[in-house]
Design a protein around this motif. Structure first.
Motif, PDB file in Angstrom:
ATOM      1  N   GLN A 192       1.650   8.257   4.491  1.00  0.00           N
ATOM      2  CA  GLN A 192       2.778   7.897   4.613  1.00  0.00           C
ATOM      3  C   GLN A 192       2.507   6.316   4.664  1.00  0.00           C
ATOM      4  O   GLN A 192       3.319   5.603   4.169  1.00  0.00           O
ATOM      5  CB  GLN A 192       3.443   8.169   6.143  1.00  0.00           C
ATOM      6  N   ILE A 193       1.436   5.982   5.149  1.00  0.00           N
ATOM      7  CA  ILE A 193       1.289   4.623   5.283  1.00  0.00           C
ATOM      8  C   ILE A 193       0.860   3.841   3.982  1.00  0.00           C
ATOM      9  O   ILE A 193       1.348   2.812   3.586  1.00  0.00           O
ATOM     10  CB  ILE A 193      -0.020   4.284   6.418  1.00  0.00           C
ATOM     11  N   GLY A 235       2.041   5.307   1.250  1.00  0.00           N
ATOM     12  CA  GLY A 235       3.369   5.080   0.460  1.00  0.00           C
ATOM     13  C   GLY A 235       4.170   3.884   0.906  1.00  0.00           C
ATOM     14  O   GLY A 235       4.544   3.366   0.009  1.00  0.00           O
ATOM     15  N   VAL A 236       4.080   3.483   2.071  1.00  0.00           N
ATOM     16  CA  VAL A 236       4.811   2.149   2.363  1.00  0.00           C
ATOM     17  C   VAL A 236       4.147   1.154   2.006  1.00  0.00           C
ATOM     18  O   VAL A 236       4.643   0.180   1.414  1.00  0.00           O
ATOM     19  CB  VAL A 236       4.895   2.119   3.982  1.00  0.00           C
ATOM     20  N   VAL A 237       2.709   1.004   1.620  1.00  0.00           N
ATOM     21  CA  VAL A 237       1.895  -0.106   1.478  1.00  0.00           C
ATOM     22  C   VAL A 237       2.030  -0.178  -0.291  1.00  0.00           C
ATOM     23  O   VAL A 237       2.334  -1.225  -0.773  1.00  0.00           O
ATOM     24  CB  VAL A 237       0.475   0.041   1.824  1.00  0.00           C
ATOM     25  N   ARG A 238       2.255   0.827  -0.797  1.00  0.00           N
ATOM     26  CA  ARG A 238       2.194   0.881  -2.321  1.00  0.00           C
ATOM     27  C   ARG A 238       3.727   0.504  -2.900  1.00  0.00           C
ATOM     28  O   ARG A 238       4.010   0.406  -3.999  1.00  0.00           O
ATOM     29  CB  ARG A 238       1.763   2.328  -3.102  1.00  0.00           C
ATOM     30  N   GLY A 239       4.541   0.941  -1.935  1.00  0.00           N
ATOM     31  CA  GLY A 239       6.013   0.303  -2.272  1.00  0.00           C
ATOM     32  C   GLY A 239       6.868   1.604  -2.709  1.00  0.00           C
ATOM     33  O   GLY A 239       7.857   1.483  -3.152  1.00  0.00           O
ATOM     34  N   GLU A 299      -0.611  10.907   8.250  1.00  0.00           N
ATOM     35  CA  GLU A 299      -0.114   9.528   8.578  1.00  0.00           C
ATOM     36  C   GLU A 299      -0.669   8.620   7.441  1.00  0.00           C
ATOM     37  O   GLU A 299      -0.151   7.745   7.116  1.00  0.00           O
ATOM     38  CB  GLU A 299      -0.652   9.236   9.985  1.00  0.00           C
TER      39      GLU A 299
END
Length: 68
Positions: free
Chosen positions: A61-62, A64-68, A58
């Protein structure tokens, strides 16, 4: 607050049982507790490993979203 106290009491009793201190247990009771701990220890470790793996996934995944 009330729930937190329950958890502290539970943790304190778990520590007492784990260390077999201040409980005035007979040798038979100590042996039974040791057997139960031996039986469930692998199950607890496996559940902990699964939980840590899920948390790592998790977080990845978070990130990955934050880094773009």
């Amino acid at each position: 607050m009330k729930e937190e106290r329950k958890e502290r009491v539970r943790d304190r009793w778990a520590c007492r049982v784990a260390n077999l201190s201040d409980l005035n247990l007979t040798d038979e009771q100590k042996t039974k507790i040791a057997e139960i701990r031996q039986e469930y220890r692998p199950k607890v470790h496996e559940a902990g490993n699964k939980l840590r793996a899920a948390a790592r996934e998790e977080v990845a995944q978070i990130l990955g979203v934050v880094r773009g």
